[in-house]
Design an enzyme around this catalytic site. Structure first.
Site, PDB file in Angstrom:
ATOM      1  N   ARG A  37       0.825  -1.197   0.000  1.00 29.89           N
ATOM      2  CA  ARG A  37       0.000   0.000   0.000  1.00 29.89           C
ATOM      3  C   ARG A  37       0.867   1.258   0.000  1.00 29.89           C
ATOM      4  NH1 ARG A  37      -3.515  -1.084   4.071  1.00 29.89           N
ATOM      5  NH2 ARG A  37      -5.131  -1.881   2.682  1.00 29.89           N
ATOM      6  N   GLY A  38       1.989   1.194   0.733  1.00 33.10           N
ATOM      7  CA  GLY A  38       2.883   2.341   0.794  1.00 33.10           C
ATOM      8  C   GLY A  38       3.463   2.674  -0.567  1.00 33.10           C
TER       9      GLY A  38
END
Length: 321
Positions: free
Chosen positions: A260-261
């Site tokens: 997600r980062g």
């Protein structure tokens, strides 16, 4: 009608303003979490940005009672109070119509009203976890589904979720914090000249808000043009593979959990490039947004007492060497 403090007139807090502009260009970023001291302009900045944006079609905006509207309306800005119940947030059966007319009707909640705009939660770290989880689910899907009391309703709920809080009053669970796209930290200004300038501008706005707004109107138009240009150019901004490799290497170096980062880092860097008027995302764009995209996604290292931002900056220096 109450006049909002001009977004362009906010002194300092560059990271917060940049994160909000990035979210305004690409809502897929996933919202912004702002942690910091009280009285540092968090809610003022969000309200100012919402007031700055051009009016939107009424059919794309939030609604009060489900009745279709025509024309243009201001960008919705909805405050979510800490004591809000789940029914108040997602919507529920309209009891007045059910009892009076015997008709099952849906009473829209705050998510419906925020469609097309901003949903702001002050002290989000004090909100019940299941409400925060629900908000993040809807913010990610862009749709609210309500199935209760014999009702089955779906309606669009596309909004930019902004949360703010003071870490001293409790931390947001890491699993929830991770789902905010960007995270920024704001602190009380320590420079004397900056503090004096803030006092001057606040005093001028409180005395004559219309006149103060007129003084900053040109700057506001410039900011609005920057956002509009960024939105229009976003899809055409090129993201070279070398830059993607750099972003992934950075995430590996700092030990960011999941992907997600990296996805947020990619989207935020592209949005920043679009704001800058750049046709290609560079490593510098990645480096600029990296702290706000990754600082809340790092595991605590008991052997390293430095903060998340310092760890990211150190990794950037090592990769650039």
């Amino acid at each position: 009608m109450r006049v909002s403090f001009p977004f362009s007139a906010i002194v300092g807090q560059d990271d917060m303003k940049r994160a909000l502009l990035i979210a305004a260009v690409d809502a897929r970023i996933g919202g912004v979490m702002v942690f910091g001291d009280r009285g540092t302009g968090k809610s003022t900045a969000v309200r100012a940005l919402a007031a700055l944006l051009p009016s939107i079609s009424a059919t794309d905006a939030g609604y009060q009672d489900g009745t279709p509207r025509k024309g243009k309306v201001p960008v919705p800005f909805v405050d979510l109070p800490l004591g809000a119940t789940e029914d108040r947030v997602v919507g529920a059966l309209d009891l007045e119509r059910a009892l009076g007319a015997g008709v099952k009707a849906f009473e829209p909640g705050l998510l419906a009203r925020a469609n097309g705009g901003f949903l702001y939660i002050d002290e989000v770290n004090l909100l019940e976890d299941h409400i925060v989880d629900l908000l993040l689910d809807v913010a990610a899907s862009g749709e609210n589904v309500v199935e209760r009391e014999g009702l089955s309703v779906r309606h669009p709920a596309r909004f930019v979720l902004i949360g703010s809080g003071n870490p001293e009053e409790g931390e947001l669970r890491p699993q929830l914090l991770d789902r905010f796209g960007l995270s920024v930290e704001v602190r009380t200004p320590q420079e004397l000249a900056q503090r004096v300038e803030i006092l001057k501008r606040c005093d001028a706005f409180e005395r004559e808000p219309d006149a103060f707004g007129a003084v900053w109107a040109r700057h506001e138009r410039r900011t609005l043009k920057t956002i509009a240009r960024g939105r229009a150019a976003l899809a055409d901004v090129e993201l070279p593979e070398a830059v993607l490799i750099f972003a992934s290497r950075l995430c590996i170096a700092v030990g960011a959990d999941g992907l997600r980062g990296e996805l947020t880092l990619m989207r935020a860097a592209r949005a920043l490039a679009a704001l800058d008027g750049a046709a290609v995302v560079t490593q510098q764009h990645i480096a600029t947004v990296a702290p706000m995209a990754l600082r809340h996604r790092l595991r605590r290292n008991v052997l390293d007492e430095t903060g998340s931002t310092v760890r990211i900056e150190r990794a950037l220096e090592e990769l650039a060497a």
